[in-house]
Design an enzyme around this catalytic site. Sequence first.
Site, short mmCIF file in Angstrom:
data_model
loop_
_atom_site.label_atom_id
_atom_site.label_comp_id
_atom_site.label_asym_id
_atom_site.label_seq_id
_atom_site.Cartn_x
_atom_site.Cartn_y
_atom_site.Cartn_z
N CYS A 3 -37.64 -2.22 -13.56
CA CYS A 3 -37.45 -2.94 -12.30
C CYS A 3 -35.96 -2.89 -11.97
O CYS A 3 -35.15 -2.45 -12.77
CB CYS A 3 -37.85 -4.40 -12.45
SG CYS A 3 -39.52 -4.62 -13.04
N ARG B 22 -36.25 2.24 -8.77
CA ARG B 22 -36.64 1.67 -10.06
C ARG B 22 -38.01 1.01 -10.01
O ARG B 22 -38.54 0.56 -11.03
CB ARG B 22 -35.61 0.62 -10.53
CG ARG B 22 -34.21 1.18 -10.66
CD ARG B 22 -33.25 0.11 -11.10
NE ARG B 22 -33.54 -0.33 -12.46
CZ ARG B 22 -33.11 0.27 -13.56
NH1 ARG B 22 -32.37 1.34 -13.45
NH2 ARG B 22 -33.42 -0.20 -14.75
N TRP C 1 -41.39 -2.99 -10.74
CA TRP C 1 -42.31 -1.97 -11.23
C TRP C 1 -43.25 -2.73 -12.16
O TRP C 1 -42.86 -3.15 -13.24
CB TRP C 1 -41.55 -0.89 -11.99
CG TRP C 1 -42.40 0.15 -12.62
CD1 TRP C 1 -42.79 0.22 -13.93
CD2 TRP C 1 -42.97 1.29 -11.99
NE1 TRP C 1 -43.57 1.33 -14.13
CE2 TRP C 1 -43.69 2.01 -12.97
CE3 TRP C 1 -42.94 1.79 -10.69
CZ2 TRP C 1 -44.37 3.19 -12.67
CZ3 TRP C 1 -43.62 2.97 -10.41
CH2 TRP C 1 -44.32 3.65 -11.39
N ASN D 251 -35.57 -7.55 -15.72
CA ASN D 251 -36.03 -6.18 -15.92
C ASN D 251 -36.18 -5.98 -17.42
O ASN D 251 -35.22 -6.19 -18.16
CB ASN D 251 -35.00 -5.18 -15.37
CG ASN D 251 -35.28 -3.76 -15.84
OD1 ASN D 251 -36.44 -3.37 -15.95
ND2 ASN D 251 -34.24 -3.01 -16.10
N GLY D 252 -37.38 -5.59 -17.85
CA GLY D 252 -37.60 -5.37 -19.28
C GLY D 252 -38.98 -5.87 -19.66
O GLY D 252 -39.84 -6.09 -18.81
N GLU E 171 -47.17 23.17 -22.36
CA GLU E 171 -46.33 22.31 -21.52
C GLU E 171 -45.02 23.02 -21.15
O GLU E 171 -44.56 22.95 -20.02
CB GLU E 171 -46.06 20.98 -22.24
CG GLU E 171 -45.17 20.01 -21.51
CD GLU E 171 -45.66 19.60 -20.12
OE1 GLU E 171 -46.78 19.93 -19.72
OE2 GLU E 171 -44.85 18.96 -19.41
N LYS F 109 -43.88 23.81 -17.27
CA LYS F 109 -42.60 23.37 -16.70
C LYS F 109 -41.85 24.56 -16.10
O LYS F 109 -41.34 24.49 -15.00
CB LYS F 109 -41.70 22.73 -17.78
CG LYS F 109 -42.10 21.38 -18.28
CD LYS F 109 -41.89 20.24 -17.32
CE LYS F 109 -43.11 19.99 -16.48
NZ LYS F 109 -44.11 19.10 -17.00
N GLU G 10 -43.61 25.91 -12.91
CA GLU G 10 -43.67 25.08 -11.71
C GLU G 10 -42.31 24.86 -11.06
O GLU G 10 -42.23 24.76 -9.85
CB GLU G 10 -44.40 23.75 -11.96
CG GLU G 10 -43.62 22.65 -12.62
CD GLU G 10 -44.37 21.31 -12.65
OE1 GLU G 10 -44.25 20.62 -13.66
OE2 GLU G 10 -45.07 20.97 -11.68
N HIS H 146 -55.20 38.70 -29.69
CA HIS H 146 -56.54 39.05 -29.19
C HIS H 146 -56.47 39.49 -27.74
O HIS H 146 -57.42 39.29 -26.98
CB HIS H 146 -57.49 37.86 -29.36
CG HIS H 146 -57.71 37.50 -30.80
ND1 HIS H 146 -58.49 38.24 -31.65
CD2 HIS H 146 -57.18 36.50 -31.55
CE1 HIS H 146 -58.46 37.70 -32.86
NE2 HIS H 146 -57.67 36.64 -32.82
N LYS I 88 -46.07 15.33 -6.09
CA LYS I 88 -46.01 14.53 -7.31
C LYS I 88 -47.41 14.06 -7.71
O LYS I 88 -47.76 14.04 -8.88
CB LYS I 88 -45.08 13.32 -7.09
CG LYS I 88 -44.90 12.45 -8.32
CD LYS I 88 -44.11 13.17 -9.39
CE LYS I 88 -44.04 12.42 -10.69
NZ LYS I 88 -43.73 13.28 -11.83
O1 M6R Z 1 -50.44 11.92 -12.18
P1 M6R Z 1 -51.16 12.79 -13.15
O2 M6R Z 1 -50.69 12.69 -14.53
O3 M6R Z 1 -52.65 12.64 -13.05
O4 M6R Z 1 -50.82 14.27 -12.64
C1 M6R Z 1 -51.41 15.39 -13.24
C2 M6R Z 1 -50.73 16.65 -12.81
O5 M6R Z 1 -50.82 16.83 -11.42
C3 M6R Z 1 -49.24 16.66 -13.21
O6 M6R Z 1 -49.09 16.48 -14.57
C4 M6R Z 1 -48.59 18.00 -12.82
O7 M6R Z 1 -49.13 19.03 -13.58
C5 M6R Z 1 -47.08 17.89 -13.00
N1 M6R Z 1 -46.43 18.32 -11.82
C6 M6R Z 1 -46.56 18.68 -14.14
O8 M6R Z 1 -45.19 18.63 -14.25
#
Ligand code: M6R
Length: 607
Positions: free
Chosen positions: A2, A28, A75, A101-102, A479, A483, A486, A502, A602
């Site tokens: 927060c 925040r 938050w 906040n905490g 992962e 990253k 994307e 394979h 997002k």
């Molecule tokens: O909000 P969510 O965790 O459900 O989102 C899932 C994916 O859309 C999200 O992880 C996406 O792959 C990210 N942009 C990865 O960095």
Amino acid sequence: MCGIFGCILKNGEAAPTIHGALKRLEYRGYDSVGTATLHKNKLFIKKDNGKIDEVHALHDLDNLPGRIGVGHTRWATHGAPYQENAHPHTDCENQIAAVHNGIIENFAELKMELEERGHVFRSKTDTEIIPHFIEEEMKEGLTLVEALRETVKQLDGSYAIAVVSVKEPDKIVCVRKESPLVVGIADNDVYCASDIPAFLPMTNRYVIVQDGEIVVLNDEGYEIWNILDWKQVTRNPEIVDWSPKMAEKQGYPHFMLKEINEQPLSLRNTLRLQDQYLDLMTTFLDRAGEVFLVACGTSYHACLAASYMFSKLALLATHPVIASEFVEQHGKSVNIDSTLLVVSQSGETADTLATVDGAKLRAATVLALTNVVGSTLTRVARVYICQQSGPEVGVAATKTFTSQLSVLSQLALRLAKMRGKISHVEIENLEEKLEQIPDIVEKNIQTQKEKVKQLAKKYRDKQCFFFLGRGISSAVALEGKLKLMEIAYAPSLAYPAGESKHGPISLIEPGFPVIFICPKDDTHKTIVGNIMEMKARGASIIVVIEKGDEELKSLADEYIEIETGLPEVLSPIPFVIPLQLFAYYMAIERKCDPDMPRNLAKSVTVR
Ligand code: M6R
């Protein structure tokens, strides 16, 4: 996470200053907002749930009397984002207002004690115990600062707190432990805040408050006291030279880098989750006939890693499933004995929510792990846990991924305990190691930045990348690949290393970069073979290894060393950090915007 703010102005009204500061702290959290001012020995409060602009439109946050006040942007962690849970919180007599906040870990027992002594609570927050404690202490004759000191002595957890009282209407008292708190000093006015940008338009002179310190703000300026020995601390102001744009990101050029750096803090927060929710979820998992771990994107990778944790620690077989495939793959077989542990940072991902709907129609139990209290997922799940990472602005999930891993490993550990599947010694060791993770991550971020930056410079023009790992590290490889693709738009592949021969190995030609994730676990010996296979075909070998792994250092073209000492099930947390940094610096080298990659959002709310 927060945002808190407080100000004492020589002239003028505090409310508009607080409103402006909270807007600058809105990053925040923005579940609710509230302001309290002091005027003529009375407390004036406006607060409601919703974003600052929405609440302002309804209540006019600028219209409260008085030159002293505190404010909060929330938050939600304890208690849904409703008006009564919005800060500031007050004591029984509306004389004391507190913003916080905490997370207060022991609030439930303290609240019970206070209720037994006649205090009436209006919210479900952990924060509300604070003004009630101060009320008691002041009734005993203590001053506001003494009362806050005695109050925080009883609190476990993290906090930055600011309080005002009508009984001492010339001051704000604030205190810090593990949550950020800074004091801003202008010629006539003084401020306290969670972060410098809150007061940056008014002053660039600031003092950082350290853990265990209480600060008294008044017309004369600020006094800092050490709680333990009650000695006054002398600390002169420093000057910050951020532009307003830089200030938004606390001096970092991008939110993604800021969020990577926030991981020690977000991981610390995952160690403060309430036992009752972790235990409840563990009980559901224990009773389940079958367990699916369901999510999309990065959250799916957390699920994949978790399937190794549950299997290795609690001997529970789970099925990690990509949410958009769940209905096709398991929709018909899922039933009353099925339990879905659904993981979603946003709690709003359409594919994930569709899975939940389908599974609930077939009477399955839905448990959820999310970062957003009040999200759709929290409303449809039987039980949910908030991972408490704070808002993540960058589209690439970073701090929320490591927090998911931390929470999922805690669940696996609890289940192992409940089922008596691991020894006390192992449990103690894992618990100890979990506690060490935030520090380990902090160290690694600092030591790896430069090295990873140089690697990105060297490899920025490569057409394609390969990420390989074995066991739980195959989730880390996936992962790392996601990253890089994307945000740096670098076509990449990831596989469990054993699978590479394979088919995918046919891609390899001299100079093809292959990144191996190699913790010193049971898979180490075998991955050496996979490295040799790639090396023999001329690949450029980049290894992410534990410090002192001379064998792999000698085989690789490049290496990144991780200081860990962590058991295998926890290794994804430190091992993913250099991959996050690599993606970030590659994006910079390739002139891509890491915070807003093309074609992405997002939260993906379409199917
Ligand atoms: O909000 P969510 O965790 O459900 O989102 C899932 C994916 O859309 C999200 O992880 C996406 O792959 C990210 N942009 C990865 O960095």
